[in-house]
Design a protein around this motif. Structure first.
Motif, PDB file in Angstrom:
ATOM      1  N   GLU A 110      51.348  22.357 -34.161  1.00  0.00           N
ATOM      2  CA  GLU A 110      52.393  23.209 -34.734  1.00  0.00           C
ATOM      3  C   GLU A 110      51.806  24.421 -35.459  1.00  0.00           C
ATOM      4  N   ALA A 111      50.520  24.327 -35.827  1.00  0.00           N
ATOM      5  CA  ALA A 111      49.839  25.456 -36.463  1.00  0.00           C
ATOM      6  C   ALA A 111      49.178  26.375 -35.443  1.00  0.00           C
ATOM      7  N   GLY A 112      49.340  26.041 -34.146  1.00  0.00           N
ATOM      8  CA  GLY A 112      48.788  26.885 -33.086  1.00  0.00           C
ATOM      9  C   GLY A 112      47.353  26.574 -32.714  1.00  0.00           C
ATOM     10  N   GLN A 113      46.803  25.486 -33.255  1.00  0.00           N
ATOM     11  CA  GLN A 113      45.405  25.164 -33.010  1.00  0.00           C
ATOM     12  C   GLN A 113      45.229  24.349 -31.721  1.00  0.00           C
ATOM     13  N   ALA A 114      44.022  24.394 -31.161  1.00  0.00           N
ATOM     14  CA  ALA A 114      43.673  23.571 -30.009  1.00  0.00           C
ATOM     15  C   ALA A 114      43.284  22.183 -30.503  1.00  0.00           C
ATOM     16  N   VAL A 115      43.718  21.146 -29.767  1.00  0.00           N
ATOM     17  CA  VAL A 115      43.458  19.761 -30.161  1.00  0.00           C
ATOM     18  C   VAL A 115      42.849  19.003 -28.992  1.00  0.00           C
ATOM     19  N   LYS A 116      41.798  18.241 -29.261  1.00  0.00           N
ATOM     20  CA  LYS A 116      41.196  17.405 -28.236  1.00  0.00           C
ATOM     21  C   LYS A 116      41.863  16.035 -28.243  1.00  0.00           C
ATOM     22  N   MET A 117      42.445  15.649 -27.107  1.00  0.00           N
ATOM     23  CA  MET A 117      43.116  14.353 -26.965  1.00  0.00           C
ATOM     24  C   MET A 117      42.238  13.430 -26.125  1.00  0.00           C
ATOM     25  N   GLU A 118      42.090  12.181 -26.580  1.00  0.00           N
ATOM     26  CA  GLU A 118      41.229  11.216 -25.898  1.00  0.00           C
ATOM     27  C   GLU A 118      42.045  10.248 -25.055  1.00  0.00           C
ATOM     28  N   ASN A 119      41.420   9.755 -23.970  1.00  0.00           N
ATOM     29  CA  ASN A 119      41.977   8.692 -23.128  1.00  0.00           C
ATOM     30  C   ASN A 119      43.366   9.003 -22.569  1.00  0.00           C
ATOM     31  N   LEU A 120      43.578  10.257 -22.166  1.00  0.00           N
ATOM     32  CA  LEU A 120      44.847  10.628 -21.544  1.00  0.00           C
ATOM     33  C   LEU A 120      44.944   9.988 -20.164  1.00  0.00           C
ATOM     34  N   GLN A 121      46.104   9.424 -19.864  1.00  0.00           N
ATOM     35  CA  GLN A 121      46.299   8.712 -18.593  1.00  0.00           C
ATOM     36  C   GLN A 121      46.929   9.660 -17.571  1.00  0.00           C
ATOM     37  N   PHE A 122      46.186   9.967 -16.507  1.00  0.00           N
ATOM     38  CA  PHE A 122      46.660  10.900 -15.488  1.00  0.00           C
ATOM     39  C   PHE A 122      47.259  10.152 -14.301  1.00  0.00           C
ATOM     40  N   ARG A 123      47.962  10.871 -13.457  1.00  0.00           N
ATOM     41  CA  ARG A 123      48.688  10.243 -12.346  1.00  0.00           C
ATOM     42  C   ARG A 123      47.786   9.574 -11.337  1.00  0.00           C
ATOM     43  N   ASP A 124      46.531  10.043 -11.247  1.00  0.00           N
ATOM     44  CA  ASP A 124      45.617   9.424 -10.286  1.00  0.00           C
ATOM     45  C   ASP A 124      45.017   8.125 -10.819  1.00  0.00           C
ATOM     46  N   GLY A 125      45.484   7.684 -11.996  1.00  0.00           N
ATOM     47  CA  GLY A 125      45.016   6.418 -12.549  1.00  0.00           C
ATOM     48  C   GLY A 125      43.809   6.543 -13.464  1.00  0.00           C
ATOM     49  N   THR A 126      43.245   7.732 -13.582  1.00  0.00           N
ATOM     50  CA  THR A 126      42.059   7.907 -14.409  1.00  0.00           C
ATOM     51  C   THR A 126      42.442   8.216 -15.858  1.00  0.00           C
ATOM     52  N   LYS A 127      41.497   7.971 -16.764  1.00  0.00           N
ATOM     53  CA  LYS A 127      41.669   8.317 -18.169  1.00  0.00           C
ATOM     54  C   LYS A 127      40.612   9.341 -18.540  1.00  0.00           C
ATOM     55  N   ARG A 128      41.060  10.470 -19.115  1.00  0.00           N
ATOM     56  CA  ARG A 128      40.108  11.534 -19.453  1.00  0.00           C
ATOM     57  C   ARG A 128      40.495  12.174 -20.782  1.00  0.00           C
ATOM     58  N   SER A 129      39.534  12.874 -21.346  1.00  0.00           N
ATOM     59  CA  SER A 129      39.789  13.655 -22.556  1.00  0.00           C
ATOM     60  C   SER A 129      40.071  15.099 -22.155  1.00  0.00           C
ATOM     61  N   ALA A 130      40.849  15.796 -22.953  1.00  0.00           N
ATOM     62  CA  ALA A 130      41.169  17.190 -22.636  1.00  0.00           C
ATOM     63  C   ALA A 130      41.613  17.913 -23.900  1.00  0.00           C
ATOM     64  N   TYR A 131      41.408  19.229 -23.894  1.00  0.00           N
ATOM     65  CA  TYR A 131      41.886  20.077 -24.981  1.00  0.00           C
ATOM     66  C   TYR A 131      43.260  20.629 -24.604  1.00  0.00           C
ATOM     67  N   LEU A 132      44.194  20.574 -25.553  1.00  0.00           N
ATOM     68  CA  LEU A 132      45.528  21.128 -25.352  1.00  0.00           C
ATOM     69  C   LEU A 132      45.848  22.086 -26.480  1.00  0.00           C
ATOM     70  N   GLN A 133      46.750  23.029 -26.173  1.00  0.00           N
ATOM     71  CA  GLN A 133      47.151  24.022 -27.170  1.00  0.00           C
ATOM     72  C   GLN A 133      48.512  24.586 -26.772  1.00  0.00           C
ATOM     73  N   VAL A 134      49.298  24.993 -27.739  1.00  0.00           N
ATOM     74  CA  VAL A 134      50.597  25.602 -27.441  1.00  0.00           C
ATOM     75  C   VAL A 134      50.368  26.983 -26.830  1.00  0.00           C
ATOM     76  N   SER A 135      51.034  27.222 -25.701  1.00  0.00           N
ATOM     77  CA  SER A 135      50.918  28.504 -25.002  1.00  0.00           C
ATOM     78  C   SER A 135      52.292  29.156 -24.912  1.00  0.00           C
ATOM     79  N   ALA A 136      52.390  30.397 -25.381  1.00  0.00           N
ATOM     80  CA  ALA A 136      53.643  31.138 -25.263  1.00  0.00           C
ATOM     81  C   ALA A 136      53.923  31.495 -23.804  1.00  0.00           C
TER      82      ALA A 136
END
Length: 428
Positions: free
Chosen positions: A288-314
Protein backbone atom coordinates in the motif's frame (compact mmCIF):
# COMPACT_ATOMS: atom_id res chain seq x y z
CA UNK A 1 -49.23 -7.98 -29.36
CA UNK A 2 -46.42 -9.58 -31.32
CA UNK A 3 -44.54 -7.71 -34.01
CA UNK A 4 -45.50 -9.68 -37.10
CA UNK A 5 -44.62 -8.92 -40.70
CA UNK A 6 -47.27 -8.97 -43.41
CA UNK A 7 -47.48 -11.73 -45.98
CA UNK A 8 -45.30 -11.28 -49.06
CA UNK A 9 -46.74 -10.09 -52.29
CA UNK A 10 -47.69 -12.66 -54.88
CA UNK A 11 -44.64 -14.13 -56.61
CA UNK A 12 -42.31 -12.87 -53.88
CA UNK A 13 -42.04 -15.84 -51.56
CA UNK A 14 -40.04 -15.06 -48.44
CA UNK A 15 -38.46 -17.11 -45.69
CA UNK A 16 -39.88 -18.45 -42.46
CA UNK A 17 -37.85 -19.04 -39.32
CA UNK A 18 -38.18 -22.38 -37.56
CA UNK A 19 -36.81 -23.00 -34.08
CA UNK A 20 -35.87 -26.43 -32.75
CA UNK A 21 -36.13 -26.98 -28.99
CA UNK A 22 -33.60 -29.77 -28.51
CA UNK A 23 -34.84 -30.68 -25.05
CA UNK A 24 -38.43 -31.19 -26.16
CA UNK A 25 -37.49 -32.41 -29.65
CA UNK A 26 -40.09 -30.06 -31.10
CA UNK A 27 -39.94 -27.65 -34.05
CA UNK A 28 -42.05 -24.46 -34.06
CA UNK A 29 -42.38 -21.51 -36.41
CA UNK A 30 -41.45 -18.00 -35.29
CA UNK A 31 -44.47 -15.72 -35.06
CA UNK A 32 -42.68 -12.62 -33.78
CA UNK A 33 -41.44 -10.99 -30.60
CA UNK A 34 -43.40 -9.36 -27.80
CA UNK A 35 -42.76 -5.99 -26.14
CA UNK A 36 -40.24 -7.55 -23.74
CA UNK A 37 -38.31 -9.02 -26.65
CA UNK A 38 -39.38 -12.61 -25.96
CA UNK A 39 -39.71 -15.04 -28.84
CA UNK A 40 -43.28 -16.03 -29.83
CA UNK A 41 -43.86 -19.25 -31.74
CA UNK A 42 -46.74 -21.19 -33.30
CA UNK A 43 -47.04 -24.73 -34.72
CA UNK A 44 -45.58 -24.97 -38.25
CA UNK A 45 -49.07 -25.76 -39.57
CA UNK A 46 -50.37 -22.24 -38.80
CA UNK A 47 -49.11 -20.70 -42.02
CA UNK A 48 -51.04 -17.45 -41.72
CA UNK A 49 -49.28 -16.50 -38.48
CA UNK A 50 -45.67 -16.98 -39.56
CA UNK A 51 -43.22 -14.11 -39.47
CA UNK A 52 -41.90 -13.90 -43.02
CA UNK A 53 -38.74 -12.01 -43.95
CA UNK A 54 -36.37 -11.46 -46.83
CA UNK A 55 -33.28 -13.54 -45.97
CA UNK A 56 -30.98 -10.85 -47.40
CA UNK A 57 -32.63 -7.90 -45.63
CA UNK A 58 -31.43 -5.91 -42.63
CA UNK A 59 -34.60 -6.95 -40.79
CA UNK A 60 -33.52 -10.59 -40.98
CA UNK A 61 -29.94 -9.83 -39.89
CA UNK A 62 -31.08 -7.65 -37.00
CA UNK A 63 -33.56 -10.25 -35.80
CA UNK A 64 -30.92 -12.99 -35.81
CA UNK A 65 -28.39 -10.80 -33.99
CA UNK A 66 -30.94 -9.76 -31.37
CA UNK A 67 -32.03 -13.37 -30.90
CA UNK A 68 -28.51 -14.59 -30.14
CA UNK A 69 -27.79 -11.58 -27.93
CA UNK A 70 -30.92 -12.08 -25.82
CA UNK A 71 -30.62 -15.86 -25.59
CA UNK A 72 -26.89 -15.99 -24.86
CA UNK A 73 -27.07 -19.69 -23.99
CA UNK A 74 -28.50 -21.01 -27.25
CA UNK A 75 -27.11 -24.54 -26.89
CA UNK A 76 -30.67 -25.87 -26.49
CA UNK A 77 -32.11 -23.97 -29.45
CA UNK A 78 -31.42 -23.96 -33.17
CA UNK A 79 -32.79 -21.65 -35.86
CA UNK A 80 -33.55 -22.67 -39.42
CA UNK A 81 -34.56 -20.57 -42.42
CA UNK A 82 -36.97 -22.23 -44.88
CA UNK A 83 -39.32 -21.18 -47.68
CA UNK A 84 -42.85 -20.38 -46.50
CA UNK A 85 -44.39 -22.96 -48.82
CA UNK A 86 -42.06 -25.67 -47.42
CA UNK A 87 -42.33 -24.73 -43.73
CA UNK A 88 -44.51 -27.62 -42.57
CA UNK A 89 -42.60 -30.20 -44.60
CA UNK A 90 -39.16 -28.95 -43.52
CA UNK A 91 -40.27 -28.69 -39.89
CA UNK A 92 -41.22 -32.36 -39.89
CA UNK A 93 -37.95 -33.34 -41.59
CA UNK A 94 -35.86 -31.39 -39.03
CA UNK A 95 -37.83 -32.88 -36.14
CA UNK A 96 -37.51 -36.43 -37.51
CA UNK A 97 -33.76 -36.05 -38.05
CA UNK A 98 -33.31 -34.78 -34.51
CA UNK A 99 -35.02 -37.89 -33.12
CA UNK A 100 -33.49 -40.36 -35.61
CA UNK A 101 -30.40 -38.79 -37.24
CA UNK A 102 -29.41 -39.90 -40.74
CA UNK A 103 -26.61 -38.65 -43.05
CA UNK A 104 -29.16 -37.37 -45.55
CA UNK A 105 -31.28 -35.69 -42.90
CA UNK A 106 -28.26 -34.11 -41.24
CA UNK A 107 -27.05 -32.70 -44.53
CA UNK A 108 -30.45 -31.18 -45.25
CA UNK A 109 -30.73 -29.68 -41.77
CA UNK A 110 -27.24 -28.16 -42.04
CA UNK A 111 -28.23 -26.44 -45.29
CA UNK A 112 -31.22 -24.81 -43.57
CA UNK A 113 -29.55 -23.96 -40.24
CA UNK A 114 -29.00 -20.28 -39.44
CA UNK A 115 -25.39 -19.83 -38.20
CA UNK A 116 -24.64 -17.81 -35.09
CA UNK A 117 -23.53 -14.28 -36.06
CA UNK A 118 -19.86 -13.45 -35.64
CA UNK A 119 -20.23 -10.65 -33.11
CA UNK A 120 -18.11 -10.10 -30.04
CA UNK A 121 -19.85 -10.99 -26.81
CA UNK A 122 -20.07 -8.46 -24.01
CA UNK A 123 -18.69 -10.44 -21.08
CA UNK A 124 -19.11 -9.72 -17.41
CA UNK A 125 -16.31 -7.47 -16.21
CA UNK A 126 -15.92 -5.68 -19.54
CA UNK A 127 -15.71 -1.91 -19.36
CA UNK A 128 -16.50 -1.50 -23.05
CA UNK A 129 -19.06 -3.16 -25.30
CA UNK A 130 -17.19 -4.68 -28.28
CA UNK A 131 -20.29 -4.11 -30.43
CA UNK A 132 -19.87 -0.34 -30.02
CA UNK A 133 -16.33 -0.30 -31.42
CA UNK A 134 -15.75 0.73 -35.03
CA UNK A 135 -13.66 -2.33 -35.97
CA UNK A 136 -13.75 -1.47 -39.68
CA UNK A 137 -12.03 1.86 -39.04
CA UNK A 138 -9.45 0.21 -36.76
CA UNK A 139 -8.82 -2.41 -39.43
CA UNK A 140 -7.55 0.35 -41.74
CA UNK A 141 -4.42 0.72 -39.61
CA UNK A 142 -3.89 -3.03 -39.28
CA UNK A 143 -5.63 -4.05 -36.03
CA UNK A 144 -8.64 -6.37 -35.89
CA UNK A 145 -10.55 -8.11 -33.11
CA UNK A 146 -8.98 -11.41 -34.21
CA UNK A 147 -5.52 -9.83 -33.94
CA UNK A 148 -6.24 -8.96 -30.30
CA UNK A 149 -7.73 -12.38 -29.58
CA UNK A 150 -4.74 -14.19 -31.07
CA UNK A 151 -2.38 -12.27 -28.77
CA UNK A 152 -4.74 -12.67 -25.77
CA UNK A 153 -5.15 -8.90 -25.49
CA UNK A 154 -8.86 -8.75 -26.40
CA UNK A 155 -10.28 -9.33 -22.91
CA UNK A 156 -7.61 -7.09 -21.43
CA UNK A 157 -8.41 -4.00 -23.54
CA UNK A 158 -12.17 -4.58 -23.17
CA UNK A 159 -11.69 -4.37 -19.40
CA UNK A 160 -10.08 -0.95 -19.77
CA UNK A 161 -6.39 -1.88 -19.69
CA UNK A 162 -3.66 -1.04 -22.18
CA UNK A 163 -2.56 -3.98 -24.35
CA UNK A 164 0.47 -5.94 -23.17
CA UNK A 165 1.66 -6.52 -26.72
CA UNK A 166 2.68 -4.00 -29.35
CA UNK A 167 1.21 -3.85 -32.85
CA UNK A 168 2.62 -2.42 -36.06
CA UNK A 169 0.14 0.07 -37.49
CA UNK A 170 0.12 2.07 -40.71
CA UNK A 171 -2.39 3.63 -43.05
CA UNK A 172 -4.51 6.75 -43.38
CA UNK A 173 -6.32 7.98 -40.26
CA UNK A 174 -8.46 11.11 -40.25
CA UNK A 175 -6.85 12.37 -43.45
CA UNK A 176 -3.32 11.82 -42.11
CA UNK A 177 -0.94 9.10 -43.27
CA UNK A 178 0.45 6.99 -40.44
CA UNK A 179 3.80 5.46 -41.34
CA UNK A 180 4.56 1.96 -39.96
CA UNK A 181 5.17 2.24 -36.23
CA UNK A 182 4.81 0.01 -33.18
CA UNK A 183 2.15 0.96 -30.65
CA UNK A 184 0.17 -0.35 -27.73
CA UNK A 185 -3.63 -0.09 -27.82
CA UNK A 186 -6.31 0.99 -25.37
CA UNK A 187 -9.86 2.31 -25.57
CA UNK A 188 -11.73 5.14 -23.88
CA UNK A 189 -15.34 6.29 -23.92
CA UNK A 190 -16.02 9.66 -25.50
CA UNK A 191 -18.61 12.11 -24.17
CA UNK A 192 -21.12 11.00 -26.82
CA UNK A 193 -20.85 7.39 -25.60
CA UNK A 194 -18.78 6.05 -28.49
CA UNK A 195 -15.80 3.81 -27.71
CA UNK A 196 -12.66 5.28 -29.25
CA UNK A 197 -9.28 3.54 -29.76
CA UNK A 198 -6.09 5.17 -28.48
CA UNK A 199 -2.67 4.33 -29.94
CA UNK A 200 0.28 4.58 -27.57
CA UNK A 201 3.55 5.16 -29.43
CA UNK A 202 7.05 5.12 -27.96
CA UNK A 203 8.05 8.39 -26.31
CA UNK A 204 11.71 9.29 -26.85
CA UNK A 205 11.64 12.31 -24.53
CA UNK A 206 14.52 11.71 -22.12
CA UNK A 207 13.59 14.78 -20.03
CA UNK A 208 10.05 13.52 -19.34
CA UNK A 209 10.93 12.49 -15.78
CA UNK A 210 12.62 15.81 -15.11
CA UNK A 211 9.40 17.76 -15.63
CA UNK A 212 6.49 18.00 -13.14
CA UNK A 213 3.88 15.25 -13.44
CA UNK A 214 0.48 16.77 -12.51
CA UNK A 215 2.47 19.30 -10.44
CA UNK A 216 4.54 16.59 -8.72
CA UNK A 217 8.29 16.90 -9.23
CA UNK A 218 10.20 13.61 -9.24
CA UNK A 219 13.27 13.34 -7.04
CA UNK A 220 16.46 11.76 -8.40
CA UNK A 221 15.60 8.59 -6.46
CA UNK A 222 12.08 8.48 -7.93
CA UNK A 223 13.43 9.03 -11.44
CA UNK A 224 15.83 6.13 -10.94
CA UNK A 225 13.05 3.90 -9.62
CA UNK A 226 10.79 4.65 -12.58
CA UNK A 227 13.59 3.85 -15.01
CA UNK A 228 14.84 0.80 -13.11
CA UNK A 229 11.63 -0.92 -12.00
CA UNK A 230 8.90 0.93 -13.92
CA UNK A 231 7.29 2.00 -10.61
CA UNK A 232 7.77 5.02 -8.35
CA UNK A 233 8.44 2.96 -5.23
CA UNK A 234 6.27 5.20 -3.05
CA UNK A 235 3.15 7.34 -2.99
CA UNK A 236 3.02 10.69 -4.79
CA UNK A 237 0.62 13.57 -4.20
CA UNK A 238 -0.68 14.99 -7.48
CA UNK A 239 -3.36 17.44 -8.52
CA UNK A 240 -6.52 15.67 -9.66
CA UNK A 241 -7.22 16.87 -13.26
CA UNK A 242 -10.99 16.76 -12.61
CA UNK A 243 -11.46 18.09 -9.08
CA UNK A 244 -8.23 20.05 -8.63
CA UNK A 245 -7.68 18.51 -5.18
CA UNK A 246 -4.48 16.77 -4.08
CA UNK A 247 -4.78 12.99 -4.22
CA UNK A 248 -2.39 10.13 -3.27
CA UNK A 249 -1.42 7.99 -6.28
CA UNK A 250 0.82 5.17 -7.46
CA UNK A 251 2.87 6.27 -10.48
CA UNK A 252 4.33 3.88 -13.06
CA UNK A 253 6.20 4.13 -16.35
CA UNK A 254 5.29 1.86 -19.24
CA UNK A 255 8.45 -0.12 -19.90
CA UNK A 256 7.92 0.02 -23.67
CA UNK A 257 6.16 3.29 -24.52
CA UNK A 258 7.69 5.20 -21.54
CA UNK A 259 4.30 6.80 -20.80
CA UNK A 260 3.65 7.81 -17.21
CA UNK A 261 0.39 6.61 -15.66
CA UNK A 262 -1.16 6.98 -12.23
CA UNK A 263 -3.72 5.13 -10.11
CA UNK A 264 -5.33 6.36 -6.90
CA UNK A 265 -3.67 4.78 -3.89
CA UNK A 266 -6.60 5.40 -1.55
CA UNK A 267 -8.93 3.39 -3.82
CA UNK A 268 -6.73 0.29 -4.12
CA UNK A 269 -7.19 -2.65 -1.76
CA UNK A 270 -4.49 -5.24 -1.22
CA UNK A 271 -5.64 -8.87 -1.65
CA UNK A 272 -5.56 -11.21 1.34
CA UNK A 273 -3.77 -13.98 -0.56
CA UNK A 274 -1.46 -14.14 -3.56
CA UNK A 275 -0.96 -17.44 -5.39
CA UNK A 276 -2.16 -19.38 -2.38
CA UNK A 277 0.04 -17.51 0.13
CA UNK A 278 -1.47 -15.28 2.82
CA UNK A 279 -0.28 -11.67 2.74
CA UNK A 280 0.97 -10.56 6.17
CA UNK A 281 0.00 -7.16 7.66
CA UNK A 282 3.59 -5.96 7.13
CA UNK A 283 3.51 -7.00 3.47
CA UNK A 284 0.13 -5.31 2.97
CA UNK A 285 1.48 -2.10 4.45
CA UNK A 286 4.51 -2.25 2.13
CA UNK A 287 2.34 -2.85 -0.95
CA UNK A 288 0.00 0.00 0.00
CA UNK A 289 3.05 2.26 0.38
CA UNK A 290 4.10 1.47 -3.20
CA UNK A 291 7.08 -0.67 -2.23
CA UNK A 292 8.26 -3.90 -3.88
CA UNK A 293 7.76 -7.02 -1.74
CA UNK A 294 9.39 -10.43 -2.05
CA UNK A 295 6.85 -13.25 -1.60
CA UNK A 296 8.02 -16.78 -0.78
CA UNK A 297 6.61 -20.17 -1.83
CA UNK A 298 4.05 -18.82 -4.31
CA UNK A 299 2.05 -21.66 -5.86
CA UNK A 300 1.88 -21.40 -9.66
CA UNK A 301 -0.46 -23.18 -12.06
CA UNK A 302 2.24 -25.55 -13.27
CA UNK A 303 2.43 -26.98 -9.74
CA UNK A 304 5.74 -25.36 -8.83
CA UNK A 305 6.48 -23.13 -5.84
CA UNK A 306 8.71 -20.10 -6.38
CA UNK A 307 9.65 -16.79 -4.85
CA UNK A 308 8.97 -13.54 -6.69
CA UNK A 309 8.98 -9.78 -6.25
CA UNK A 310 5.64 -7.99 -6.62
CA UNK A 311 4.73 -4.32 -6.66
CA UNK A 312 1.67 -2.18 -7.39
CA UNK A 313 1.72 -0.98 -11.00
CA UNK A 314 -0.43 1.88 -12.27
CA UNK A 315 0.04 0.49 -15.79
CA UNK A 316 -1.38 -2.91 -14.77
CA UNK A 317 -3.95 -1.29 -12.41
CA UNK A 318 -2.86 -3.60 -9.60
CA UNK A 319 -0.08 -5.92 -8.46
CA UNK A 320 2.45 -7.13 -11.01
CA UNK A 321 5.33 -9.61 -10.98
CA UNK A 322 8.49 -7.60 -11.53
CA UNK A 323 10.64 -8.63 -14.53
CA UNK A 324 14.22 -9.77 -14.10
CA UNK A 325 15.79 -6.39 -14.92
CA UNK A 326 13.66 -4.69 -12.25
CA UNK A 327 14.60 -7.32 -9.67
CA UNK A 328 18.29 -6.84 -10.49
CA UNK A 329 17.84 -3.09 -9.97
CA UNK A 330 16.29 -3.71 -6.55
CA UNK A 331 18.99 -6.17 -5.54
CA UNK A 332 21.80 -3.85 -6.61
CA UNK A 333 20.18 -0.87 -4.91
CA UNK A 334 21.17 1.36 -7.80
CA UNK A 335 20.15 2.10 -11.34
CA UNK A 336 21.62 -0.52 -13.68
CA UNK A 337 24.28 0.62 -16.11
CA UNK A 338 22.78 1.35 -19.50
CA UNK A 339 23.57 -1.21 -22.16
CA UNK A 340 25.40 0.65 -24.91
CA UNK A 341 24.96 -0.31 -28.55
CA UNK A 342 26.61 0.84 -31.77
CA UNK A 343 26.04 0.20 -35.45
CA UNK A 344 22.23 0.25 -35.35
CA UNK A 345 20.83 1.61 -38.63
CA UNK A 346 18.22 4.36 -38.90
CA UNK A 347 15.39 4.61 -41.44
CA UNK A 348 17.85 5.65 -44.20
CA UNK A 349 20.33 2.88 -43.44
CA UNK A 350 22.81 5.18 -41.68
CA UNK A 351 24.40 3.77 -38.52
CA UNK A 352 23.93 5.50 -35.16
CA UNK A 353 24.90 4.92 -31.53
CA UNK A 354 22.66 4.77 -28.46
CA UNK A 355 21.67 2.82 -25.39
CA UNK A 356 19.20 -0.02 -25.03
CA UNK A 357 15.91 0.92 -23.39
CA UNK A 358 15.09 -0.71 -20.00
CA UNK A 359 12.42 -2.98 -21.47
CA UNK A 360 14.96 -4.52 -23.88
CA UNK A 361 17.90 -4.75 -21.49
CA UNK A 362 19.56 -8.16 -21.63
CA UNK A 363 18.97 -8.79 -25.34
CA UNK A 364 21.97 -10.01 -27.27
CA UNK A 365 23.42 -7.27 -29.55
CA UNK A 366 22.39 -9.09 -32.74
CA UNK A 367 18.74 -9.14 -31.62
CA UNK A 368 18.47 -5.48 -30.59
CA UNK A 369 16.16 -3.58 -32.98
CA UNK A 370 16.20 0.18 -33.72
CA UNK A 371 12.93 0.54 -31.74
CA UNK A 372 14.76 -0.86 -28.67
CA UNK A 373 17.40 1.89 -28.74
CA UNK A 374 17.33 5.48 -27.48
CA UNK A 375 19.76 7.46 -29.68
CA UNK A 376 22.82 8.97 -28.01
CA UNK A 377 22.93 12.78 -27.78
CA UNK A 378 25.06 13.11 -30.90
CA UNK A 379 22.66 10.91 -32.92
CA UNK A 380 19.28 12.34 -31.91
CA UNK A 381 18.92 14.80 -34.81
CA UNK A 382 20.16 12.20 -37.29
CA UNK A 383 17.55 9.62 -36.19
CA UNK A 384 14.76 12.22 -35.94
CA UNK A 385 15.37 13.33 -39.55
CA UNK A 386 16.22 9.97 -41.18
CA UNK A 387 13.76 7.70 -39.31
CA UNK A 388 10.94 9.92 -38.12
CA UNK A 389 10.84 12.47 -40.95
CA UNK A 390 11.21 15.41 -38.55
CA UNK A 391 13.02 18.63 -39.46
CA UNK A 392 14.25 21.78 -37.79
CA UNK A 393 15.30 25.16 -39.17
CA UNK A 394 18.71 23.80 -40.21
CA UNK A 395 17.50 20.60 -41.88
CA UNK A 396 14.09 21.51 -43.34
CA UNK A 397 15.45 22.17 -46.86
CA UNK A 398 17.76 19.17 -47.00
CA UNK A 399 16.96 16.29 -49.33
CA UNK A 400 19.90 14.03 -48.49
CA UNK A 401 19.87 11.81 -45.36
CA UNK A 402 22.06 13.00 -42.50
CA UNK A 403 25.28 11.10 -41.94
CA UNK A 404 26.31 9.51 -38.65
CA UNK A 405 26.37 12.11 -35.88
CA UNK A 406 25.37 14.91 -38.26
CA UNK A 407 22.91 17.48 -36.90
CA UNK A 408 22.98 20.09 -39.66
CA UNK A 409 23.84 20.29 -43.38
CA UNK A 410 27.50 20.39 -44.38
CA UNK A 411 28.86 23.53 -46.05
CA UNK A 412 28.60 21.80 -49.43
CA UNK A 413 25.00 20.70 -48.79
CA UNK A 414 24.06 24.20 -47.59
CA UNK A 415 25.61 25.72 -50.72
CA UNK A 416 23.42 23.48 -52.87
CA UNK A 417 20.33 24.46 -50.87
CA UNK A 418 21.08 28.20 -51.05
CA UNK A 419 22.11 28.25 -54.70
CA UNK A 420 19.24 29.76 -56.74
CA UNK A 421 18.02 27.84 -59.72
CA UNK A 422 18.98 29.28 -63.09
CA UNK A 423 16.12 30.68 -65.10
CA UNK A 424 15.69 29.04 -68.43
CA UNK A 425 14.20 32.23 -69.86
CA UNK A 426 11.15 32.55 -72.02
CA UNK A 427 10.73 30.30 -74.99
CA UNK A 428 10.04 32.13 -78.23
Amino acid sequence: MANRMTLPAEGQEKDVLLVLDKQQGKVSAVKGIDKEGNLQTVPPTHGGEFMQVDKNSDVFSNFISNFFRKYQDTSGLELFSVKASQAEQDAKAIEDNHRNPTPEGGKRAEMLRVPKPDFHEFKQGYRFDPAKIDWENLKKVGITADTLKNTKDFDRVMRGYKSRNTYTVSGTVGGFFLKPTDVKLSFYQAKDGTVVPKLHGVQQDEKLLQRPFHEHGFTKQEQGNLQGTGNLGGIAEIKDPKSGEQIPVFVSRDRYTHELEYMRADKWKCPDTICGVKVSPEQKAAFEAGQAVKMENLQFRDGTKRSAYLQVSAVERGLEFLPRAAVQFLQQGQQPAEQQVAGIKDGKGVEFNGHVQPGAQGKSPDKVQPKDVTPAAESRTQVAVNSEGKTNEATKRGKEPLKQGQDKPTAKQKEKQDKPKKSKGMKM
